[in-house]
Every structure is written in C-alpha cells, then in structure tokens.
Write a protein that holds these residues in place. Structure first.
Motif, short mmCIF file in Angstrom:
data_model
loop_
_atom_site.label_atom_id
_atom_site.label_comp_id
_atom_site.label_asym_id
_atom_site.label_seq_id
_atom_site.Cartn_x
_atom_site.Cartn_y
_atom_site.Cartn_z
N SER A 1 -38.46 -10.68 -34.76
CA SER A 1 -39.42 -10.06 -33.86
C SER A 1 -38.70 -9.42 -32.68
O SER A 1 -37.62 -9.88 -32.28
CB SER A 1 -40.40 -11.13 -33.35
N ASP A 2 -39.28 -8.37 -32.15
CA ASP A 2 -38.73 -7.71 -30.97
C ASP A 2 -39.88 -7.11 -30.17
O ASP A 2 -40.89 -6.67 -30.74
CB ASP A 2 -37.73 -6.62 -31.34
N THR A 3 -39.71 -7.09 -28.84
CA THR A 3 -40.76 -6.61 -27.95
C THR A 3 -40.18 -5.63 -26.94
O THR A 3 -39.09 -5.87 -26.40
CB THR A 3 -41.41 -7.79 -27.19
N VAL A 4 -40.89 -4.53 -26.69
CA VAL A 4 -40.57 -3.62 -25.60
C VAL A 4 -41.84 -3.31 -24.81
O VAL A 4 -42.95 -3.43 -25.32
CB VAL A 4 -39.91 -2.29 -26.06
N VAL A 5 -41.63 -2.92 -23.58
CA VAL A 5 -42.71 -2.49 -22.69
C VAL A 5 -42.53 -1.00 -22.46
O VAL A 5 -41.41 -0.53 -22.26
CB VAL A 5 -42.64 -3.28 -21.35
N VAL A 6 -43.63 -0.26 -22.50
CA VAL A 6 -43.56 1.19 -22.32
C VAL A 6 -44.47 1.57 -21.16
O VAL A 6 -45.67 1.33 -21.19
CB VAL A 6 -44.00 1.93 -23.61
N ASP A 7 -43.85 2.16 -20.12
CA ASP A 7 -44.66 2.66 -19.01
C ASP A 7 -44.90 4.15 -19.24
O ASP A 7 -44.74 4.65 -20.36
CB ASP A 7 -44.01 2.35 -17.65
N GLU A 8 -45.27 4.87 -18.23
CA GLU A 8 -45.62 6.29 -18.39
C GLU A 8 -44.44 7.16 -18.84
O GLU A 8 -44.65 8.23 -19.39
CB GLU A 8 -46.18 6.83 -17.08
N VAL A 9 -43.21 6.70 -18.58
CA VAL A 9 -42.06 7.56 -18.85
C VAL A 9 -40.96 6.95 -19.70
O VAL A 9 -40.12 7.67 -20.22
CB VAL A 9 -41.41 8.07 -17.54
#
Length: 188
Positions: free
Chosen positions: A68-76
C-alpha cells in the motif's frame, strides 16, 4: 492455512489489520519510492504499492501479499512525507482552509494474480494559524506521514470534513482490501 503478509512497516497499517483480528506477518520492503512526475496520483500510488508487494512476494510466493502507498494532493502538487520542519510547515500551510485529496493505492499479489486499485478521499482542513501549524509540527507527528499529518492522531484536530473512506486516509482502505482479498481466494 495460507499466509497473509503486509508489505509495510507502517504501524498504522498494522493496527488497522490487527483491528480485524487477522493473522498476518509484516515484511517490510526497501524499494525505491521515486516515481515519474508525469504519472497521475492514482498511477503513482498503485505503482508504489505494487513495487512493495512484488518485492515481498518474490520471497514468499505461496502467500497473499498486501502492498500500500498513500499520497496527498493539494491544488498544485503531490505531497509525500516531509523531509524536515520547513517542508512540513509549507505542506500544512498549503492545505490550510482548503480541500485536498488523499490517494491510497493497494496491490494484492497472490500465487494466481495481482490486483491493484486505489481509493480517493477528499479532506477539508480548518483555516490554520502559523502558531497552530508550528505547535502541531512540534508534536513530531507529521514526519512519517504523507501531507505532513495523521488523521488518526493529533492531526484529527486539523480536519473539518472528510468525504470518502477514513481508513484510506489512515493508509489502508480496509473494506475494499478485504473484499479484494476474498475475490483473490483468501479465506478469512
């Protein structure tokens, strides 16, 4: 009984599976976590999850392996784990008062096949003061977490709303993962 292996050293993922009273092993893989910046967030998390699962499966080919892997994505940008306090501050500042997306990818490899999927959850932060951000960073919690926060810990106080799977934000979408394991032939 068929072995179940979690290809992760994340204490949060371990705790989530423990809560289901499953018997499993932990075998962490030390894979390269760099990725092509042209990939979409969902492609990134599924690729990294697959790398982790394949590395462990290569040594345990008679088991069911979960990566498993997780990333966070903001507006840019795609936000991984912060390297230092300054990067943690900048990440949290960019998330303050805004909606962002958390992508968690899962790869389940069995002796028969590999199944990859991702779950996207939208999270809205409260408007945060610089003082609140510094106080949170001082707890040490942000440093091993994508996007510099942990929703299951002190970071929960930063979150105003969540739309989607809470457990995916923690690091493993439990319900979908269990269903995919069963489809792959794993018996609970």
């Amino acid at each position: 009984m068929t072995n179940l292996i979690l290809a992760s050293s994340s204490p949060r993922r371990k705790e989530l599976l423990d809560n289901l009273h499953l018997t499993f092993e932990i075998k962490s893989s030390d894979v390269d976590e760099s990725y092509n910046p042209n990939l979409s967030p969902e492609e990134i998390v599924m690729e990294l999850a697959s790398r982790k699962a394949k590395a462990v499966f290569a040594e345990s080919s008679d088991s069911f392996v979960i990566g498993s892997d997780t990333v966070v994505v903001d507006e840019v940008a795609v936000l991984g784990k912060p390297k230092d306090s300054d990067e943690a501050f900048n990440m949290l500042k960019s998330l303050s008062g805004k909606m962002h997306s958390v992508y968690t990818g899962v790869s389940i490899i069995s002796p028969h096949a590999e199944k990859k999927f991702f779950v996207k959850t939208d999270v809205l932060f409260w408007e945060l003061s610089d003082e609140e951000i510094h106080k949170y960073i001082h707890t040490g919690e942000p440093f091993d977490k994508a996007g510099a926060y942990g929703i299951q810990g002190i970071g929960s106080t930063l979150v105003k709303e969540i739309h989607g799977d809470y457990f995916a934000v923690v690091g493993l979408p439990l319900s979908r993962t269990i269903r995919e394991l069963q489809i792959a032939g794993f018996r609970l």
